[in-house]
Design a protein around this motif. Structure first.
Motif, short mmCIF file in Angstrom:
data_model
loop_
_atom_site.label_atom_id
_atom_site.label_comp_id
_atom_site.label_asym_id
_atom_site.label_seq_id
_atom_site.Cartn_x
_atom_site.Cartn_y
_atom_site.Cartn_z
N MET A 82 49.08 12.54 -14.49
CA MET A 82 48.82 13.21 -13.22
C MET A 82 50.14 13.38 -12.48
SD MET A 82 45.38 11.13 -12.12
CE MET A 82 46.23 9.56 -12.01
N ASN A 83 50.52 14.62 -12.26
CA ASN A 83 51.76 14.94 -11.56
C ASN A 83 51.45 15.66 -10.26
OD1 ASN A 83 53.22 13.92 -13.79
ND2 ASN A 83 53.21 15.92 -14.79
N SER A 84 52.44 15.72 -9.40
CA SER A 84 52.29 16.41 -8.11
C SER A 84 51.02 15.98 -7.40
CB SER A 84 52.30 17.93 -8.33
OG SER A 84 53.49 18.35 -8.96
N LEU A 85 50.82 14.70 -7.34
CA LEU A 85 49.58 14.17 -6.77
C LEU A 85 49.45 14.48 -5.28
CD1 LEU A 85 49.47 10.86 -8.76
CD2 LEU A 85 47.60 12.50 -8.64
N LYS A 86 48.21 14.69 -4.88
CA LYS A 86 47.89 15.02 -3.50
C LYS A 86 46.94 13.96 -2.93
CE LYS A 86 47.92 19.94 -4.74
NZ LYS A 86 47.14 21.20 -4.75
N PRO A 87 46.92 13.80 -1.64
CA PRO A 87 45.97 12.84 -1.06
C PRO A 87 44.53 13.10 -1.48
CG PRO A 87 47.59 13.48 0.58
CD PRO A 87 47.84 14.35 -0.63
N GLU A 88 44.18 14.34 -1.68
CA GLU A 88 42.81 14.66 -2.10
C GLU A 88 42.51 14.26 -3.54
OE1 GLU A 88 45.05 16.74 -0.68
OE2 GLU A 88 44.83 18.79 -1.48
N ASP A 89 43.51 13.81 -4.27
CA ASP A 89 43.27 13.27 -5.61
C ASP A 89 42.82 11.81 -5.57
OD1 ASP A 89 46.18 15.08 -6.69
OD2 ASP A 89 44.08 15.62 -7.06
N THR A 90 42.83 11.22 -4.39
CA THR A 90 42.40 9.83 -4.24
C THR A 90 40.94 9.69 -4.63
OG1 THR A 90 43.99 9.36 -2.48
CG2 THR A 90 42.02 7.97 -2.57
N ALA A 91 40.68 8.79 -5.58
CA ALA A 91 39.32 8.60 -6.08
C ALA A 91 39.33 7.45 -7.09
CB ALA A 91 38.81 9.86 -6.77
N VAL A 92 38.14 7.07 -7.50
CA VAL A 92 37.99 6.21 -8.67
C VAL A 92 37.88 7.11 -9.89
CG1 VAL A 92 36.55 4.52 -9.85
CG2 VAL A 92 36.90 4.35 -7.37
N TYR A 93 38.75 6.89 -10.84
CA TYR A 93 38.78 7.69 -12.06
C TYR A 93 38.11 6.90 -13.19
CZ TYR A 93 41.88 11.08 -9.90
OH TYR A 93 42.40 12.06 -9.08
N SER A 94 37.17 7.54 -13.84
CA SER A 94 36.42 6.89 -14.91
C SER A 94 36.56 7.68 -16.20
CB SER A 94 34.94 6.76 -14.55
OG SER A 94 34.77 5.97 -13.39
N CYS A 95 36.85 6.96 -17.25
CA CYS A 95 36.94 7.55 -18.58
C CYS A 95 35.55 7.59 -19.21
CB CYS A 95 37.88 6.69 -19.42
SG CYS A 95 37.96 7.09 -21.16
N TYR A 96 35.29 8.61 -20.02
CA TYR A 96 34.02 8.65 -20.74
C TYR A 96 34.26 9.09 -22.18
CZ TYR A 96 33.92 13.77 -20.59
OH TYR A 96 34.22 15.10 -20.78
N ALA A 97 33.30 8.72 -23.01
CA ALA A 97 33.31 9.13 -24.41
C ALA A 97 31.91 9.61 -24.75
CB ALA A 97 33.71 7.96 -25.31
N ARG A 98 31.81 10.86 -25.11
CA ARG A 98 30.49 11.44 -25.38
C ARG A 98 30.27 11.51 -26.88
NH1 ARG A 98 30.42 15.67 -21.87
NH2 ARG A 98 29.51 14.23 -20.37
N THR A 99 29.25 10.75 -27.31
CA THR A 99 28.83 10.82 -28.70
C THR A 99 27.38 11.29 -28.72
OG1 THR A 99 27.93 8.57 -28.81
CG2 THR A 99 30.30 8.82 -29.15
N ILE A 100 26.86 11.46 -29.88
CA ILE A 100 25.43 11.78 -30.00
C ILE A 100 24.73 10.51 -30.45
CG2 ILE A 100 23.71 13.15 -31.22
CD1 ILE A 100 25.83 15.36 -31.45
N PRO A 101 23.81 9.95 -29.64
CA PRO A 101 23.22 10.53 -28.44
C PRO A 101 23.69 9.91 -27.13
CG PRO A 101 21.79 8.82 -29.25
CD PRO A 101 23.03 8.78 -30.13
N THR A 102 24.75 9.14 -27.14
CA THR A 102 25.09 8.30 -25.98
C THR A 102 26.45 8.66 -25.41
OG1 THR A 102 23.82 6.51 -27.00
CG2 THR A 102 25.29 5.92 -25.20
N THR A 103 26.53 8.59 -24.08
CA THR A 103 27.81 8.70 -23.40
C THR A 103 28.20 7.32 -22.89
OG1 THR A 103 27.45 10.99 -22.74
CG2 THR A 103 29.06 9.73 -21.48
N TYR A 104 29.42 6.93 -23.19
CA TYR A 104 29.94 5.63 -22.78
C TYR A 104 30.94 5.81 -21.65
CZ TYR A 104 27.88 4.27 -27.22
OH TYR A 104 27.00 4.06 -28.25
#
Length: 115
Positions: A82-104
């Motif tokens: 993440m470059n050139s970050l802005k105050p509006e980028d403030t958040a909780v960032y969550s990673c996900y992995a989508r498989t069939i049939p489940t998202t982790y």
């Protein structure tokens, strides 16, 4: 099953950079899609970036040109630079992995951008 462990969040000044990592408990080679969502207080969850098993990437309009998603298959890891970050980028960032049939999901990591 897939466990996802994120790292790299923190506090940064506007205009700065941060890198997030998401390491999976098994090979990510055949995971359909991996990526990052974020959620700021009082706002809806937003898909920030995704990366398909074939290597195609997709970004939210709000981060195009500033964020880059990538992966290292040998390390079972997906990255979000993440470059050139802005105050509006403030958040909780969550990673996900989508498989069939489940998202982790990962546990989430806080990114705070000060003005």
């Amino acid at each position: 099953q897939v466990q996802l462990v994120e790292s790299g969040g923190g506090l940064v000044q506007a205009g700065g950079s941060l890198g997030l990592s998401c390491t999976a408990s098994r090979s990510i080679f055949n995971i359909n899609t991996m990526g990052w969502y974020r959620q700021a207080p009082g706002k809806q969850r937003e898909l920030v970036a995704s990366l398909s098993s074939g290597g195609s990437t997709s970004y939210a309009d709000s981060v195009k040109g500033r964020f880059t998603i990538s992966r290292d298959i040998a390390k079972n890891t997906v990255y979000l630079q993440m470059n050139s970050l802005k105050p509006e980028d403030t958040a909780v960032y969550s990673c996900y992995a989508r498989t069939i049939p489940t998202t982790y999901w990962g546990q989430g990591t806080q990114v705070t951008v000060s003005s």
